[in-house]
Design a protein around this motif. Structure first.
Motif, mmCIF file in Angstrom:
data_model
loop_
_atom_site.group_PDB
_atom_site.id
_atom_site.type_symbol
_atom_site.label_atom_id
_atom_site.label_comp_id
_atom_site.label_asym_id
_atom_site.label_seq_id
_atom_site.Cartn_x
_atom_site.Cartn_y
_atom_site.Cartn_z
ATOM 1 N N PRO A 11 -8.995 -6.341 -27.378
ATOM 2 C CA PRO A 11 -8.125 -5.533 -28.086
ATOM 3 C C PRO A 11 -8.686 -4.841 -29.358
ATOM 4 O O PRO A 11 -9.344 -6.388 -29.944
ATOM 5 C CB PRO A 11 -7.047 -5.809 -28.179
ATOM 6 C CG PRO A 11 -6.896 -7.214 -27.662
ATOM 7 C CD PRO A 11 -7.472 -7.598 -26.951
ATOM 8 N N ARG A 17 -4.516 -7.495 -41.525
ATOM 9 C CA ARG A 17 -3.563 -9.003 -41.366
ATOM 10 C C ARG A 17 -4.291 -9.558 -40.986
ATOM 11 O O ARG A 17 -5.836 -9.755 -40.198
ATOM 12 C CB ARG A 17 -2.666 -8.413 -40.161
ATOM 13 C CG ARG A 17 -1.770 -9.167 -40.295
ATOM 14 C CD ARG A 17 -0.406 -8.220 -39.471
ATOM 15 N NE ARG A 17 0.494 -9.503 -38.969
ATOM 16 C CZ ARG A 17 1.206 -9.468 -39.853
ATOM 17 N NH1 ARG A 17 1.292 -8.999 -41.335
ATOM 18 N NH2 ARG A 17 2.909 -10.322 -40.386
ATOM 19 N N ARG A 25 -1.142 -20.318 -37.004
ATOM 20 C CA ARG A 25 -0.486 -19.324 -36.174
ATOM 21 C C ARG A 25 0.619 -19.692 -36.103
ATOM 22 O O ARG A 25 0.984 -20.656 -35.918
ATOM 23 C CB ARG A 25 -1.849 -19.529 -35.132
ATOM 24 C CG ARG A 25 -0.970 -18.170 -33.898
ATOM 25 C CD ARG A 25 -1.916 -16.621 -34.451
ATOM 26 N NE ARG A 25 -0.777 -15.557 -33.213
ATOM 27 C CZ ARG A 25 -1.976 -15.050 -32.749
ATOM 28 N NH1 ARG A 25 -3.026 -15.582 -32.276
ATOM 29 N NH2 ARG A 25 -2.087 -14.314 -32.217
ATOM 30 N N LEU A 26 1.367 -18.720 -36.806
ATOM 31 C CA LEU A 26 2.779 -19.353 -35.971
ATOM 32 C C LEU A 26 3.756 -18.938 -35.002
ATOM 33 O O LEU A 26 3.166 -18.191 -34.371
ATOM 34 C CB LEU A 26 3.768 -18.113 -37.243
ATOM 35 C CG LEU A 26 3.861 -18.526 -39.126
ATOM 36 C CD1 LEU A 26 4.410 -18.073 -39.559
ATOM 37 C CD2 LEU A 26 3.907 -19.934 -39.274
ATOM 38 N N GLY B 11 -7.396 -12.723 -28.189
ATOM 39 C CA GLY B 11 -5.605 -11.775 -27.967
ATOM 40 C C GLY B 11 -5.569 -11.379 -26.688
ATOM 41 O O GLY B 11 -4.118 -10.555 -26.314
ATOM 42 N N ALA B 12 -6.735 -11.708 -26.005
ATOM 43 C CA ALA B 12 -6.671 -11.469 -23.917
ATOM 44 C C ALA B 12 -5.386 -12.888 -23.605
ATOM 45 O O ALA B 12 -5.491 -14.086 -24.151
ATOM 46 C CB ALA B 12 -7.527 -11.496 -23.739
ATOM 47 N N PRO B 15 0.701 -13.293 -25.136
ATOM 48 C CA PRO B 15 1.009 -11.978 -25.934
ATOM 49 C C PRO B 15 1.482 -12.495 -27.442
ATOM 50 O O PRO B 15 0.492 -13.022 -28.042
ATOM 51 C CB PRO B 15 3.024 -12.805 -26.231
ATOM 52 C CG PRO B 15 2.554 -14.236 -25.086
ATOM 53 C CD PRO B 15 1.574 -14.337 -24.538
ATOM 54 N N ASP B 16 1.188 -11.101 -28.362
ATOM 55 C CA ASP B 16 1.184 -10.689 -29.592
ATOM 56 C C ASP B 16 1.963 -12.204 -30.386
ATOM 57 O O ASP B 16 3.217 -11.224 -29.619
ATOM 58 C CB ASP B 16 0.603 -9.685 -29.638
ATOM 59 C CG ASP B 16 0.725 -9.450 -31.508
ATOM 60 O OD1 ASP B 16 -0.137 -10.357 -31.746
ATOM 61 O OD2 ASP B 16 0.702 -8.533 -32.241
ATOM 62 N N ARG B 17 1.606 -12.711 -31.310
ATOM 63 C CA ARG B 17 2.660 -14.409 -32.081
ATOM 64 C C ARG B 17 2.705 -14.299 -33.201
ATOM 65 O O ARG B 17 1.389 -13.205 -34.129
ATOM 66 C CB ARG B 17 2.116 -15.350 -31.820
ATOM 67 C CG ARG B 17 2.421 -15.735 -30.310
ATOM 68 C CD ARG B 17 1.584 -17.036 -29.837
ATOM 69 N NE ARG B 17 2.551 -18.200 -29.956
ATOM 70 C CZ ARG B 17 2.410 -19.360 -30.675
ATOM 71 N NH1 ARG B 17 0.632 -19.503 -30.036
ATOM 72 N NH2 ARG B 17 3.112 -20.373 -30.461
ATOM 73 N N PRO B 18 3.683 -14.373 -33.945
ATOM 74 C CA PRO B 18 3.379 -13.760 -35.762
ATOM 75 C C PRO B 18 2.273 -14.101 -36.849
ATOM 76 O O PRO B 18 2.683 -15.453 -36.052
ATOM 77 C CB PRO B 18 5.119 -13.839 -36.065
ATOM 78 C CG PRO B 18 5.715 -15.112 -34.796
ATOM 79 C CD PRO B 18 5.506 -14.355 -33.320
ATOM 80 N N SER B 19 1.594 -13.341 -37.477
ATOM 81 C CA SER B 19 0.671 -14.376 -38.280
ATOM 82 C C SER B 19 1.046 -14.150 -39.809
ATOM 83 O O SER B 19 2.478 -13.728 -39.367
ATOM 84 C CB SER B 19 -0.688 -14.189 -37.971
ATOM 85 O OG SER B 19 -0.566 -12.465 -37.968
ATOM 86 N N ILE B 20 1.099 -15.393 -40.654
ATOM 87 C CA ILE B 20 1.068 -15.518 -41.703
ATOM 88 C C ILE B 20 0.283 -13.997 -42.431
ATOM 89 O O ILE B 20 -0.844 -13.956 -42.316
ATOM 90 C CB ILE B 20 0.575 -16.553 -42.513
ATOM 91 C CG1 ILE B 20 1.567 -17.890 -40.955
ATOM 92 C CG2 ILE B 20 0.632 -16.835 -44.164
ATOM 93 C CD1 ILE B 20 0.896 -18.982 -42.244
ATOM 94 N N GLY B 21 0.813 -13.849 -43.220
ATOM 95 C CA GLY B 21 0.656 -12.577 -44.186
ATOM 96 C C GLY B 21 -0.275 -13.099 -45.476
ATOM 97 O O GLY B 21 0.164 -14.296 -45.275
#
Lengths: 212, 210
Positions: A11, A17, A25-26, B11-12, B15-21
């Motif tokens: 992707p 970001r 990674r949270l 990314g494959a 699942p997309d996990r939250p990351s730090i801004g």
């Protein structure tokens, strides 16, 4: 045949970001994220705390050895006197003592320190840059009323030992300094206010000369 | 034949996990930096947070006068010109509270009594909250040579703002104070931790004004 031929195309990466790999990674749950962030915070704060504690003495210029490094460079100890308001430049000085100081830099050669014992209890101590006392002696160790020792670096000590004649090393007390710069402090107890002039003369008579 | 890939592309498979801004990361870094430096600063008071030896109401920091000063002690010595008594030179003890644990103040009258350590001389100095002796007219210190000591060798000193008969140590009226007791050339400087409280004078509050 391609090894990854069945695999889906990667992707597109989010452009604006920050998407770190690994520990930054949270995790998914709110509680886990909070614990994770807390651990990172505590670790970084701990590192900052330790670095601050270790670096302040290294760069501080207000320790006694830094402040008085230039004292007594003419070979005579310099008396520490209170200012006009009565405050001593030594923050915790006992008002019932007299103090005189010689600064030294072993880059200029070894230092010979000598002082005469008197009626007031007298002690000599060697203080290092950034704090720490590595040698002290009281007038109880005086020989024929004289306290004397030579402060030198490790290299100067070895060099001196190499050119010693028989018995030379027994004729002087050699003190190896872990640092190049420091101060020698002469401190005498003022038993009665009327003893102050005598105690001040005693500490001011400490000689700090080139030991050759 | 399908072959399992050795590594998954970014990314494959997950699942997309939250990351730090970036802003959160900067806040985390700055906050932890501030907390680390701030906590270090808070511990850099007039006394090191570690290395204390307590004997009754008296406290000593014997390592300050040695070559192996702990890092917090080194910070204390580095921030202002201190000349602690070296281990072979003497022993310095401080008291900020009386036997009941109440802070010493010039509003009250105290009895300082008991034994002292063998030494070639000792002094008792009144200091301010920063551990600095009072200067000028408010300076106050006693030495063993100033005292009238009975045959049993036990000292008795009255510390107060108002003059007292006998051995009197003047306190600055109304101010929080500390006491510093220094023994010069005492053989016990290295073994202060083994001293019983009875080896040193007690500080008892007698009464207070107001």
């Amino acid at each position: 045949m391609s090894l990854a031929s069945d695999q889906a195309p990667a992707p597109e990466r989010a452009p604006a970001r920050f998407r770190p790999k690994g520990p930054l990674r949270l995790p998914r749950s709110r509680l886990a994220r909070l614990v994770h962030g807390g651990l990172v915070f505590v670790t970084l704060a701990g590192i900052a705390h330790i670095l601050t504690v270790l670096l302040v003495p290294r760069y501080a210029m207000m320790d006694a050895a830094s402040v008085f490094l230039g004292a007594g460079l003419d070979g005579r100890a310099e008396l520490v006197k209170p200012d006009a308001a009565g405050d001593s430049p030594v923050i915790d000085a006992d008002p019932r003592t007299a103090i005189a100081i010689c600064g030294f830099d072993l880059g200029d050669g070894p230092l010979r320190v000598s002082a005469r014992a008197g009626s007031a209890p007298l002690a000599l101590s060697v203080h290092l840059r950034g704090g720490g006392v590595f040698y002290a002696v009281t007038d109880k160790a005086a020989q024929r009323g004289l306290l004397e020792f030579v402060v030198l670096s490790r290299e100067q000590f070895e060099e001196r030992a190499a050119r010693d004649d028989e018995g030379d090393s027994q004729r002087e007390l050699r003190v190896v300094s872990p640092q190049r710069q420091g101060i020698v402090v002469a401190r005498a107890l003022v038993r009665q206010p009327s003893d102050r002039p005598g105690a001040e003369a005693l500490v001011s008579a400490m000689a700090c000369g080139d030991a050759g | 034949m399908a072959v399992t890939p050795l590594t998954l592309p970014r990314g494959a498979g997950a699942p997309d996990r939250p990351s730090i801004g970036t802003a959160t990361l900067a806040a985390l870094l700055l906050g932890s930096l501030a907390a680390g430096i701030g906590s270090a600063w808070a511990l850099m008071g007039e006394t090191p947070p570690i290395g204390v030896v307590r004997v009754g109401v008296w406290e000593a920091y014997p390592r300050l006068g040695g070559a192996d000063v702990d890092p917090y002690g080194r910070v204390l010595l580095a921030r202002a010109p201190h000349l602690p008594l070296a281990a072979g030179e003497g022993l310095q003890l401080t008291a900020a509270a009386d036997e009941a644990g109440q802070s010493l103040t010039g509003r009250c009258r105290y009895r300082i009594s008991g034994a002292t350590l063998p030494s070639r001389g000792w002094t008792l100095t009144v200091v301010n909250r920063s551990g600095r002796p009072f200067a000028g007219q408010r300076a106050s210190a006693l030495g063993d040579a100033d005292l009238v000591v009975p045959e049993n060798g036990r000292v008795e000193i009255i510390a107060s703002a108002a003059a007292a008969s006998g051995n009197w140590l003047r306190l600055p009226a109304g101010e929080r104070v500390g006491l510093v007791l220094r023994f010069y050339d005492t053989p016990l400087s290295a073994g202060v931790g083994q001293l019983p409280p009875s080896a040193l004078p007690r500080i008892e509050r007698l009464d207070c004004a107001g």
